[in-house]
Write an enzyme that holds these catalytic residues in place. Structure first.
Site, mmCIF file in Angstrom:
data_model
loop_
_atom_site.group_PDB
_atom_site.id
_atom_site.type_symbol
_atom_site.label_atom_id
_atom_site.label_comp_id
_atom_site.label_asym_id
_atom_site.label_seq_id
_atom_site.Cartn_x
_atom_site.Cartn_y
_atom_site.Cartn_z
ATOM 1 N N CYS A 84 0.029 3.837 2.659
ATOM 2 C CA CYS A 84 0.460 3.332 3.974
ATOM 3 C C CYS A 84 1.937 3.626 4.196
ATOM 4 O O CYS A 84 2.342 4.079 5.267
ATOM 5 C CB CYS A 84 0.236 1.824 4.071
ATOM 6 S SG CYS A 84 -1.474 1.292 3.914
ATOM 7 N N CYS A 105 0.837 -1.205 0.000
ATOM 8 C CA CYS A 105 0.000 0.000 0.000
ATOM 9 C C CYS A 105 0.874 1.259 0.000
ATOM 10 O O CYS A 105 1.533 1.567 0.989
ATOM 11 C CB CYS A 105 -0.908 -0.035 1.228
ATOM 12 S SG CYS A 105 -1.728 1.507 1.632
#
Length: 105
Positions: free
Chosen positions: A32, A29
Site C-alpha cells: 500500500c 501494508c
C-alpha cells in the site's frame, strides 16, 4: 486525496456524482505504501475527472467488508455511487489502476 472514514464514506462515495476511486489500505501494508506515491500522481493527473479518496480499513473493518474488500491494497471505482470495478493484490501496479480509470472517463 480525501481521507475517508466510516462517517463520511456514504456521503463522499455512495452519494457522489461522477467517478470516485477509493484506495483501501492499512498503515502497516508495505505494498500500500509502495503504490501510494503513484496513485497520488494519478490524482494530480485525473483530479478534474475523478475524486480520489483513501480509507484506512483498520479503522473501518465493517465498512470494508461491506464493500467486499478482504485484503489490501485494494481499489474500488465507483460511478454515481455504484461500484463498477475492484482491483486488488500485492502485485497491483499504478498502471493497472490508470487503465481501469480510463475505461470510465
Amino acid at each position: 486525496m480525501l481521507e475517508l472514514t466510516k462517517d463520511n464514506f456514504e456521503q463522499e462515495v455512495l452519494n457522489a456524482e461522477g467517478l470516485v476511486l477509493v484506495d483501501f489500505y492499512t498503515p502497516t501494508c508495505a505494498p500500500c505504501k509502495a503504490i501510494l506515491p503513484e496513485i497520488e500522481e494519478l490524482a494530480e493527473k485525473y483530479g478534474d475527472k475523478v475524486k480520489f479518496c483513501k480509507l484506512d480499513i483498520s479503522k473501518a473493518r465493517r465498512l470494508a467488508i461491506k464493500q467486499k474488500v478482504m485484503g489490501v491494497p485494494a481499489f474500488n471505482i465507483y460511478k454515481d455511487g455504484e461500484k463498477q470495478k475492484t482491483l486488488a493484490g500485492d502485485d497491483l501496479k499504478a498502471e493497472d489502476v490508470e487503465e481501469a480509470l480510463k475505461a470510465f472517463i
